[in-house]
Write a protein that holds these residues in place. Structure first.
Motif, short mmCIF file in Angstrom:
data_model
loop_
_atom_site.label_atom_id
_atom_site.label_comp_id
_atom_site.label_asym_id
_atom_site.label_seq_id
_atom_site.Cartn_x
_atom_site.Cartn_y
_atom_site.Cartn_z
N MET A 159 0.83 -1.20 0.00
CA MET A 159 0.00 0.00 0.00
C MET A 159 0.87 1.26 0.00
O MET A 159 0.54 2.26 -0.64
N LYS A 160 2.00 1.17 0.75
CA LYS A 160 2.91 2.31 0.79
C LYS A 160 3.53 2.55 -0.59
O LYS A 160 3.66 3.69 -1.04
N ILE A 161 3.90 1.46 -1.27
CA ILE A 161 4.47 1.58 -2.62
C ILE A 161 3.44 2.18 -3.58
O ILE A 161 3.75 3.07 -4.38
N ALA A 162 2.20 1.69 -3.48
CA ALA A 162 1.14 2.22 -4.34
C ALA A 162 0.90 3.70 -4.05
O ALA A 162 0.71 4.50 -4.96
N GLN A 163 0.93 4.05 -2.78
CA GLN A 163 0.72 5.45 -2.40
C GLN A 163 1.83 6.34 -2.96
O GLN A 163 1.55 7.42 -3.49
N ASN A 164 3.07 5.89 -2.87
CA ASN A 164 4.18 6.67 -3.43
C ASN A 164 4.04 6.85 -4.93
O ASN A 164 4.27 7.94 -5.48
N GLY A 165 3.63 5.76 -5.62
CA GLY A 165 3.45 5.85 -7.06
C GLY A 165 2.34 6.79 -7.44
O GLY A 165 2.46 7.57 -8.40
N LEU A 166 1.25 6.76 -6.68
CA LEU A 166 0.13 7.66 -6.95
C LEU A 166 0.51 9.12 -6.70
O LEU A 166 0.09 10.02 -7.44
N GLU A 167 1.30 9.36 -5.67
CA GLU A 167 1.74 10.73 -5.38
C GLU A 167 2.63 11.26 -6.52
O GLU A 167 2.51 12.43 -6.91
N GLN A 168 3.50 10.40 -7.04
CA GLN A 168 4.35 10.80 -8.17
C GLN A 168 3.49 11.08 -9.41
O GLN A 168 3.73 12.04 -10.14
N LEU A 169 2.49 10.22 -9.63
CA LEU A 169 1.62 10.41 -10.79
C LEU A 169 0.80 11.69 -10.65
O LEU A 169 0.61 12.43 -11.63
N GLU A 170 0.34 11.97 -9.44
CA GLU A 170 -0.41 13.21 -9.21
C GLU A 170 0.44 14.43 -9.53
O GLU A 170 -0.02 15.38 -10.18
N SER A 171 1.69 14.40 -9.08
CA SER A 171 2.60 15.51 -9.36
C SER A 171 2.84 15.67 -10.86
O SER A 171 2.86 16.79 -11.39
N SER A 172 2.99 14.54 -11.57
CA SER A 172 3.21 14.57 -13.01
C SER A 172 2.01 15.16 -13.73
O SER A 172 2.15 15.97 -14.66
#
Length: 299
Positions: free
Chosen positions: A258-271
């Protein structure tokens, strides 16, 4: 659907060689075009960072183009009747470029909203059913986005095919006007190259939903990229992270996934925020260029 991230040139691009006495803008626009051509030649992946670099370069180019189009010498050179057909065609092309830019900008905004929804659900740990619903909603949107991206790419391809057919008046004595026409052609061409990469990014494959178990929603995506981790873009990393999150074993492993997914989603949101902002600037630049051309026609 297959996109090419490195668009093949359909015609020979000459050196623009704008008259140096016109304005310092003539030097800057040549520099911006040269930089974007180097970016185009090296654009072999579809990461958000690479696409943002192209969008930023294109925005800088349009700023220079606006200055160039508003120079008295430019307005005088292009206002001649013999250029009317070419300018009319350029105005028609600008409408399609604006439409594609607007729709793409709206989609990046929607991606951002779906990502925010997923992040909120994961952070609050609302339960399996809540996460399931958010992911299913996200996947449905991704599928719809891919269909629209395909249609947009077809529109962009039509423009790409039209650009080489636009007449260049080689026998023209007005060197400045001829150089300006070449500039406008090259700006449209580079614009299309950037669009192609943006659309490629937004149309990356997504697996088909499975009614029996939502954990299979992203199996196809995971299998396609499990051996290409270094080449995944931000959307693909989120796809795999969401799938791995649900397929993991015990609670400790789930928290890690879940932490990995959260980090990926945060990066995608920034992009997506960067995409949205850059596309908004590009839309304004396209509007200014079109307005300047319309003003020249009305002279």
């Amino acid at each position: 659907m297959v996109y090419s991230s490195k668009r093949k040139s359909l015609y020979h691009i000459r050196s623009i060689s704008l008259p140096s006495r016109s304005h310092p803008t003539t030097f800057r626009i040549e520099e911006k075009l040269h930089k974007l051509k180097k970016w185009e030649a090296s654009a072999t992946t579809t990461t958000a960072e690479e696409i943002c670099n192209g969008l930023l370069g294109l925005n800088e180019l349009y700023k220079c183009l606006d200055e160039l189009l508003n120079l008295p010498l430019t307005q005088k050179s292009l206002s001649l009747r013999q250029h009317k057909g070419w300018i009319d065609e350029s105005l028609d092309i600008s409408v399609t470029l604006l439409d594609v830019c607007s729709i793409t900008r709206d989609f990046t905004s929607q991606v951002k909203e779906h990502v925010k929804d997923l992040l909120s659900t994961i952070r609050r740990k609302k339960g399996d059913s809540k996460i399931q619903n958010s992911v299913a909603k996200y996947v449905r949107f991704r599928k719809e986005m891919k269909k629209v991206a395909k249609k947009l790419n077809a529109n962009v391809k039509q423009i790409d095919n039209r650009i080489p057919s636009l007449p260049l008046i080689e026998e023209l004595d007005n060197r400045h006007a001829l150089a300006l026409i070449r500039v406008l052609r090259e700006v449209s061409s580079i614009n299309i190259s950037v669009y192609n990469l943006v659309l490629l990014f937004l149309s990356e494959p997504i697996s088909k939903p499975n009614s029996k178990t939502w954990s299979k929603l992203l199996d196809q995506c995971r299998e396609a990229f499990e051996e290409q981790e270094d080449n995944r873009n931000e959307l693909q990393r989120v796809d795999v992270a969401l799938n791995n999150m649900w397929k993991c074993g015990g609670s400790s492993e789930l928290r890690e996934k879940m932490k990995i997914a959260q980090n990926g989603l945060e990066q995608l949101e920034s992009s997506m925020e960067s995409f949205e902002s850059s596309l908004e600037c590009l839309f304004k630049g396209l509007i200014k260029a079109r307005t300047s051309l319309l003003n020249i026609v009305s002279l």
